[in-house]
Scaffold this active site. Structure first.
Site, PDB file in Angstrom:
ATOM      1  CE  LYS A  61      64.274  21.641 -30.783  1.00 13.69           C
ATOM      2  NZ  LYS A  61      64.200  20.095 -31.069  1.00 13.69           N
TER       3      LYS A  61
ATOM      4  CG  ASN B 259      59.320  17.189 -16.240  1.00 14.04           C
ATOM      5  OD1 ASN B 259      60.732  16.441 -17.377  1.00 14.04           O
ATOM      6  ND2 ASN B 259      59.542  18.220 -15.491  1.00 14.04           N
TER       7      ASN B 259
ATOM      8  CG  ASP C 160      61.728  18.168 -33.643  1.00 12.46           C
ATOM      9  OD1 ASP C 160      62.629  17.687 -33.819  1.00 12.46           O
ATOM     10  OD2 ASP C 160      61.895  19.027 -32.343  1.00 12.46           O
TER      11      ASP C 160
HETATM   12  P1  ATR Z   1      64.512  22.642 -23.026  1.00 14.53           P
HETATM   13  O1  ATR Z   1      63.683  22.472 -21.794  1.00 14.53           O
HETATM   14  O2  ATR Z   1      65.689  23.641 -23.383  1.00 14.53           O
HETATM   15  O3  ATR Z   1      64.164  21.970 -24.030  1.00 14.53           O
HETATM   16  P2  ATR Z   1      65.883  19.596 -23.169  1.00 14.53           P
HETATM   17  O4  ATR Z   1      66.944  18.666 -23.183  1.00 14.53           O
HETATM   18  O5  ATR Z   1      64.861  18.955 -24.682  1.00 14.53           O
HETATM   19  O6  ATR Z   1      65.718  21.082 -22.874  1.00 14.53           O
HETATM   20  O7  ATR Z   1      64.663  19.186 -22.504  1.00 14.53           O
HETATM   21  C1  ATR Z   1      65.764  18.330 -20.769  1.00 14.53           C
HETATM   22  C2  ATR Z   1      64.328  17.551 -20.008  1.00 14.53           C
HETATM   23  O8  ATR Z   1      65.251  16.782 -18.979  1.00 14.53           O
HETATM   24  C3  ATR Z   1      63.450  18.375 -18.845  1.00 14.53           C
HETATM   25  O9  ATR Z   1      62.202  17.501 -19.110  1.00 14.53           O
HETATM   26  C4  ATR Z   1      64.301  18.101 -17.601  1.00 14.53           C
HETATM   27  O10 ATR Z   1      63.553  18.335 -16.243  1.00 14.53           O
HETATM   28  P3  ATR Z   1      63.438  19.513 -16.038  1.00 14.53           P
HETATM   29  O11 ATR Z   1      62.590  20.441 -16.545  1.00 14.53           O
HETATM   30  O12 ATR Z   1      63.224  19.330 -14.811  1.00 14.53           O
HETATM   31  O13 ATR Z   1      64.852  20.048 -15.944  1.00 14.53           O
HETATM   32  C5  ATR Z   1      65.014  17.007 -17.893  1.00 14.53           C
HETATM   33  N1  ATR Z   1      66.255  16.336 -17.641  1.00 14.53           N
HETATM   34  C6  ATR Z   1      67.512  16.918 -17.209  1.00 14.53           C
HETATM   35  N2  ATR Z   1      68.605  16.656 -16.227  1.00 14.53           N
HETATM   36  C7  ATR Z   1      67.411  15.141 -15.688  1.00 14.53           C
HETATM   37  C8  ATR Z   1      67.686  14.428 -14.065  1.00 14.53           C
HETATM   38  N3  ATR Z   1      68.815  14.128 -14.109  1.00 14.53           N
HETATM   39  N4  ATR Z   1      66.430  13.730 -13.994  1.00 14.53           N
HETATM   40  C9  ATR Z   1      65.416  13.532 -14.699  1.00 14.53           C
HETATM   41  N5  ATR Z   1      65.257  14.672 -15.063  1.00 14.53           N
HETATM   42  C10 ATR Z   1      66.448  15.508 -16.566  1.00 14.53           C
END
Ligand code: ATR
Length: 262
Positions: free
Chosen positions: A65, A149, A101
């Site tokens: 995105k 976050n 979105d």
């Molecule tokens: P992208 O960042 O590529 O757009 P997304 O799926 O839209 O991907 O976003 C992932 C989100 O889920 C992020 O906020 C991520 O946190 P981090 O910035 O710390 O990576 C969060 N996330 C993913 N797995 C997680 C977990 N096990 N616990 C807490 N937050 C998680």
């Protein structure tokens, strides 16, 4: 026959083809919508096909995105502000990036008649969809937004765009009326480390995830007597807005439309 697609990685889970192909059929539009698993270095070629009119429209999902932006000629106001593009159109000889979105979330909240004015919103997650949710909340008159976050740095990047939001340390739960899970936690039935159980029963829990239908985040909130909603209508409305941009037709959203995504 016109061609449309959604690009992402992974892409297998995407229900966009199901929805758009259903609307094409219903509106007697001679077109097909497919999903394309893409690597980042294949984005220029894909945008090139849109430029040559081999493809008529593209949806963009995780993780592209933001990374798609340098390959476009211009962005809508909303896409610019959020640094997030989920829809590509050819307008004249330019490739424009839109963000539907934002309208998706806003229309989903309006659909259930929830008023965010004078409410405290708490967003969990600083991934691709979070800036769009903040933009939509502000648009609807929400003036008190907190964000948390796991990785603080990512939350701080969003605060650079929306200076008025508050950042909450991971693990802290501020006072809130509506909490939104904008992370990917729950897609595989995982649990959050955040514990909302002690909070009681007069809040609204929203999850951007709609498959599974009820994440543990929503299940626990419901058990405590809170109002809950998953991201299905947000997904339908963002698709609805993309469809309108490409085809200049607003397809009907009815029970049958909602059912095909269940
Ligand atoms: P992208 O960042 O590529 O757009 P997304 O799926 O839209 O991907 O976003 C992932 C989100 O889920 C992020 O906020 C991520 O946190 P981090 O910035 O710390 O990576 C969060 N996330 C993913 N797995 C997680 C977990 N096990 N616990 C807490 N937050 C998680």
């Amino acid at each position: 026959m016109k061609k449309f697609c959604v690009i992402g990685n992974p892409i297998d889970h995407s229900l966009s083809p199901k929805l758009h192909n259903f609307w094409f059929k219903r509106n007697k539009i001679n077109a097909i919508y497919e999903k394309k698993l893409l690597k980042k270095d294949e984005i220029p070629e894909l945008v090139g096909s849109l430029r040559k009119a081999e493809i008529s429209g593209v949806n963009v999902t995780v993780p592209f995105k933001n990374t798609v932006i340098p390959f476009l000629d211009d962005l809508s106001l909303e896409a610019k502000k959020t640094n997030s593009v989920n829809t590509l159109c050819k307008e004249g000889d330019k490739i424009i990036g839109h963000n539907t979105d934002i309208a998706g979330f806003e229309l989903a909240i309006r659909y259930i008649n929830y008023d965010v004015k004078r409410k405290k919103a708490f967003i969990i997650g600083a991934g691709g969809v979070s800036p769009s949710i903040i933009f939509a909340l502000k648009n609807m008159g929400c003036e008190d937004i907190s964000l948390t976050n796991r990785t603080l740095e990512n939350a701080e990047k969003i605060k650079e765009i929306f200076k008025e939001i508050k950042i909450e340390r991971w693990g802290n739960i501020p006072e809130f009326d509506i909490v939104i899970n904008a992370t990917s936690v729950g897609l595989k039935n995982e649990n959050f480390i955040l514990d909302f159980k002690k909070l009681g029963n007069n809040r609204f829990f929203y999850d951007v995830i709609y498959n599974p239908n009820e994440t543990n985040f929503l299940k626990n909130a419901k058990q405590s007597g809170n109002k809950i909603e998953n991201g299905r209508m947000m997904f339908i409305y963002q698709a609805h807005q993309s469809f309108a941009l490409w085809n200049k037709v607003l397809p009907k959203i009815d029970e049958e439309t909602i059912e095909i995504l269940k």
